[in-house]
Design a protein around this motif. Structure first.
Motif, PDB file in Angstrom:
ATOM      1  N   ILE A  17       8.810   0.443  -6.945  1.00 22.66           N
ATOM      2  CA  ILE A  17       7.426   0.569  -6.494  1.00 22.66           C
ATOM      3  C   ILE A  17       7.048   2.037  -6.525  1.00 22.66           C
ATOM      4  N   SER A  19       3.723   4.690  -5.818  1.00 19.04           N
ATOM      5  CA  SER A  19       2.382   4.884  -5.289  1.00 19.04           C
ATOM      6  C   SER A  19       1.808   6.116  -5.978  1.00 19.04           C
ATOM      7  N   PHE A  20       0.584   6.003  -6.502  1.00 22.78           N
ATOM      8  CA  PHE A  20       0.001   7.085  -7.282  1.00 22.78           C
ATOM      9  C   PHE A  20      -1.490   7.163  -6.990  1.00 22.78           C
ATOM     10  N   ALA A  21      -1.962   8.349  -6.638  1.00 19.24           N
ATOM     11  CA  ALA A  21      -3.384   8.562  -6.348  1.00 19.24           C
ATOM     12  C   ALA A  21      -3.955   9.556  -7.346  1.00 19.24           C
ATOM     13  N   LEU A  57       2.999  -0.659  -9.439  1.00 17.23           N
ATOM     14  CA  LEU A  57       2.207   0.526  -9.164  1.00 17.23           C
ATOM     15  C   LEU A  57       1.134   0.218  -8.130  1.00 17.23           C
ATOM     16  N   LEU A  58       1.061   1.046  -7.101  1.00 18.34           N
ATOM     17  CA  LEU A  58      -0.033   0.986  -6.130  1.00 18.34           C
ATOM     18  C   LEU A  58      -0.922   2.175  -6.461  1.00 18.34           C
ATOM     19  N   LEU A  59      -2.018   1.899  -7.136  1.00 16.62           N
ATOM     20  CA  LEU A  59      -2.872   2.920  -7.708  1.00 16.62           C
ATOM     21  C   LEU A  59      -4.128   3.127  -6.874  1.00 16.62           C
ATOM     22  N   GLN A  60      -4.370   4.368  -6.488  1.00 21.77           N
ATOM     23  CA  GLN A  60      -5.602   4.699  -5.784  1.00 21.77           C
ATOM     24  C   GLN A  60      -6.437   5.586  -6.697  1.00 21.77           C
ATOM     25  N   ASP A  66      -9.152   1.248  -1.146  1.00 20.80           N
ATOM     26  CA  ASP A  66      -8.107   0.278  -1.450  1.00 20.80           C
ATOM     27  C   ASP A  66      -7.290   0.690  -2.669  1.00 20.80           C
ATOM     28  N   ARG A  67      -6.014   0.393  -2.602  1.00 18.71           N
ATOM     29  CA  ARG A  67      -5.136   0.639  -3.742  1.00 18.71           C
ATOM     30  C   ARG A  67      -5.148  -0.590  -4.637  1.00 18.71           C
ATOM     31  N   PRO A  69      -3.073  -2.943  -6.986  1.00 22.84           N
ATOM     32  CA  PRO A  69      -1.692  -3.277  -7.359  1.00 22.84           C
ATOM     33  C   PRO A  69      -1.623  -3.602  -8.848  1.00 22.84           C
TER      34      PRO A  69
END
Length: 123
Positions: A17, A19-21, A57-60, A66-67, A69
């Motif tokens: 997993i 997480s990417f902003a 990927l949890l993309l912001q 909201d991210r 998915p």
């Protein structure tokens, strides 16, 4: 410890997993990979990945609360010391699971910029 391709029932490699902003349009442009099927993103990271590793990927994007998915797999590696002083990281190809929703959202943010000649993290 690495896992041989296909050893996880067709998943490729390890599943992880991430997480990417992305906070601005120029960073999104530099990371977007429109030239691969379903689209994808280059993610700067020093973590070790292998081609075929499955990524969740949890993309912001921008200021969205909201991210998004997105399932994908590693299709691009830029190691330390790469030619042209490129950023270290991985390119993640979006899977077909979201039916192109992540790609469409990114392309909407980048409307008009996709034909640009500006360099990106990948090409």
């Amino acid at each position: 410890m690495s896992t041989p391709m296909g050893a996880l029932g067709g998943l490729g490699g390890q599943q992880r997993i991430l997480s990417f902003a992305i906070k601005d349009k120029s960073a999104l442009y530099a990371s977007f990979m429109p030239f691969i099927k379903n689209g994808g993103l280059f993610i700067p990271t020093t973590k070790k990945y292998q081609l075929g590793d499955e990524i969740f990927l949890l993309l912001q994007l921008m200021e969205e609360p909201d991210r998004i998915p997105v399932a994908g797999k590693v299709v691009w590696l830029t190691p330390a010391g790469a030619e042209g002083n490129r950023s270290i990281g991985v390119g993640v190809q979006f899977s077909e699971q979201d039916k192109g929703a992540a790609r469409r959202k990114i392309e909407a943010y980048l409307a008009g910029a996709l034909a640009s000649e500006r360099p990106t993290h990948t090409m």
